[in-house]
Design a protein around this motif. Sequence first.
Motif, PDB file in Angstrom:
ATOM      1  N   GLU A   1      -4.903  12.345  10.869  1.00 43.54           N
ATOM      2  CA  GLU A   1      -5.759  12.012   9.745  1.00 43.54           C
ATOM      3  C   GLU A   1      -6.916  11.216  10.344  1.00 43.54           C
ATOM      4  OE1 GLU A   1      -6.050   9.455   5.625  1.00 43.54           O
ATOM      5  OE2 GLU A   1      -5.338   8.604   7.495  1.00 43.54           O
TER       6      GLU A   1
ATOM      7  N   ASP B   1       0.850  -1.194   0.000  1.00 44.11           N
ATOM      8  CA  ASP B   1       0.000   0.000   0.000  1.00 44.11           C
ATOM      9  C   ASP B   1       0.889   1.248   0.000  1.00 44.11           C
ATOM     10  OD1 ASP B   1      -1.992   1.896   0.263  1.00 44.11           O
ATOM     11  OD2 ASP B   1      -2.299   1.534   2.413  1.00 44.11           O
TER      12      ASP B   1
ATOM     13  N   HIS C   1      -1.900  -0.211  11.799  1.00 42.63           N
ATOM     14  CA  HIS C   1      -1.524  -1.535  11.294  1.00 42.63           C
ATOM     15  C   HIS C   1      -0.040  -1.558  11.009  1.00 42.63           C
ATOM     16  CE1 HIS C   1      -3.265   1.145   8.169  1.00 42.63           C
ATOM     17  NE2 HIS C   1      -2.081   0.964   7.610  1.00 42.63           N
TER      18      HIS C   1
ATOM     19  N   HIS D   1      -1.961  12.531  -1.477  1.00 39.72           N
ATOM     20  CA  HIS D   1      -1.631  11.313  -2.222  1.00 39.72           C
ATOM     21  C   HIS D   1      -2.805  10.343  -2.339  1.00 39.72           C
ATOM     22  CE1 HIS D   1      -1.564  10.220   1.920  1.00 39.72           C
ATOM     23  NE2 HIS D   1      -1.324   8.948   1.649  1.00 39.72           N
ATOM     24  N   ASP D   2      -3.956  10.688  -1.777  1.00 40.64           N
ATOM     25  CA  ASP D   2      -5.104   9.777  -1.785  1.00 40.64           C
ATOM     26  C   ASP D   2      -6.238  10.242  -2.694  1.00 40.64           C
ATOM     27  OD1 ASP D   2      -4.042   7.967   0.079  1.00 40.64           O
ATOM     28  OD2 ASP D   2      -4.836   9.076   1.788  1.00 40.64           O
TER      29      ASP D   2
ATOM     30  N   ASP E   1      -1.515   8.579  10.713  1.00 40.45           N
ATOM     31  CA  ASP E   1      -2.351   7.890   9.727  1.00 40.45           C
ATOM     32  C   ASP E   1      -3.552   7.206  10.404  1.00 40.45           C
ATOM     33  OD1 ASP E   1      -2.281   6.943   6.837  1.00 40.45           O
ATOM     34  OD2 ASP E   1      -2.374   5.006   7.843  1.00 40.45           O
TER      35      ASP E   1
HETATM   36  C1  GLC Z   1      -4.304   6.655   5.048  1.00 44.21           C
HETATM   37  C2  GLC Z   1      -3.291   6.970   3.968  1.00 44.21           C
HETATM   38  C3  GLC Z   1      -3.532   6.081   2.803  1.00 44.21           C
HETATM   39  C4  GLC Z   1      -3.360   4.637   3.253  1.00 44.21           C
HETATM   40  C5  GLC Z   1      -4.256   4.323   4.437  1.00 44.21           C
HETATM   41  C6  GLC Z   1      -3.850   3.040   5.110  1.00 44.21           C
HETATM   42  O1  GLC Z   1      -5.599   6.953   4.660  1.00 44.21           O
HETATM   43  O2  GLC Z   1      -3.375   8.348   3.647  1.00 44.21           O
HETATM   44  O3  GLC Z   1      -2.647   6.360   1.751  1.00 44.21           O
HETATM   45  O4  GLC Z   1      -3.674   3.776   2.196  1.00 44.21           O
HETATM   46  O5  GLC Z   1      -4.172   5.311   5.426  1.00 44.21           O
HETATM   47  O6  GLC Z   1      -2.633   3.198   5.786  1.00 44.21           O
END
Ligand code: GLC
Length: 561
Positions: free
Chosen positions: A281, A79, A122, A341-342, A221
């Motif tokens: 986030e 990921d 995680h 980036h998302d 995150d």
């Molecule tokens: C957050 C990150 C994303 C990632 C997810 C899982 O949302 O911004 O890019 O895939 O977490 O870690």
Amino acid sequence: MTDLLEPATAPTATPDGAAGDATWWRQAVVYQVYPRSFADSNGDGTGDLPGLTARVPHLARLGVDAVWLSPFYPSELADGGYDVADHRDVDPRIGTLEQFDELVAALHGAGIKLIVDIVPNHSSDRHPWFRQALAAAPGSPERERYVFRRGRGEHGELPPSDWTAAFGGSAWEHVGDGEWYLHLFAPEQPDWNWANPEVREDHLSTLRFWADRGVDGFRIDVAHALTKDMSLPLPTAAELAADDLPDGAHRLFDREEVHEVYREWRRLFDSYDPPRTAVAEAWVPAHRRSRYASPDGLGQAFNFDLLRSAFDARSFRAVVEENLALAARAGSSSTWVLSNHDVVRHATRYALPDGADEEAWLLSGGTEPPADHGRGLRRARAATAFVLALPGSTYLYQGEELGLPEVADLPAGALQDPTWVRSGGTRKGRDGCRVPLPWEASGTSFGFGPGPAHLPQPGWYAGFAADVQDGDPASTLEFYRRALARRARLRCAEDLEWVEGTPEGVVAFRRPGGWTCATNFGTDPVPLPAGQVVLSSGPIGETLLGGETTVWLEDEAGAAR
Ligand code: GLC
């Protein structure tokens, strides 16, 4: 509200953001680097720390206050690096710890702070603790660090619940002995068990490790998901999704206990001088955001409301009003995000007809509906100038200073985002905003590095290259440089006063010190407000503010300073 003609009083932040100032983050411009796609020094196709260090002059000239570095830790890239195998090291493809120290020194030498990404929900399935958990028996202390549960059915052959993962498919993975582990994201991202003190202790060590290395702050995150109520019986997916759940009652997200974790982290952050900062986030309803942003918690939280808002005067103003009030209530400052980036880059979002389905547009390879890229960039620049004039911090995403559009036609075989495979090819995912940057109009990988880039770059990238834009006053790069330089000069207390009575489609506000920002969200020109124009996001007339354009004006007294 202070009298705006008086000198700024009682700021909640030190206006000059001096080094060592504990409140620098309140009104910072933070530039997000997705390291694998920023700059590659050795030609292996992957961006790296020496590549980034070599580009610090670009960031200094741009005028950012801080860099937020997305994960650079050892990872199998299931990921994009958000599957972390060791939180206290650097992926060998990206660099070494020594090169990390060199980066910190180069950034600090240029007066730029560094925020690193922490991924506490995680780990990677390659993390040594997860390998140990797989090798150990059900019920063992090794398994207790993650969320293992016995499956349903006589032999545990069915997943413990019908929950789905964010990227698609079941949120449970079978390990062959009747037990399953929880992964809210990809199967390669097993969720930690935050009820386990060892997990808590290990994360404190990680935070200390980077803070000791000179890191100024952390981006957290999926900050709302760490602590979970896994007591039996587990709810069904439908029960989890019920929209009448009281606040704090969701089994997986936004639980009260998570704030105990952040209070402990805050004590650690505050043991440093200056205190380390953090931004959450947290995908929670707006009214729950302040819990993450409070001074005894992480201190600041992302507000993604503008990412979801159309380019529209009423929506933009409503988002700002709500978020300034929420941030003030939390004792924090607001954050503004147009790209990361998302999500689809904002120059492209605004090029699509309002309400267009971005997923469907990506699936069509960027053809249906047709995008008006000229309009997208015009609106993107106007929106950027709007947010940069607001109190609070603005988070920029690499490449937006070049006006980069999304790359919508990446071939299926090149896609790396797990979303593509996990959704059975129904969602293309986020690779289109992660294509390596064009630094030069010619050469292998447009100056990204000496070899081909890890995601294919389109030929039209040449027209957006930094070297083409450098020195061209009409370019987006020069516009960003002017905007950041002017913002730094105008830096003031966090007050904002709306200018009422503006023409339909125009939003204007004043900041202390005689600074006015006016955005014409409509397409027809309107009279230019009074004052001296010190920045405009596009061409303007002598007396008219054109459509989809933002201007900054200074009162005559201020302009003469
Ligand atoms: C957050 C990150 C994303 C990632 C997810 C899982 O949302 O911004 O890019 O895939 O977490 O870690």
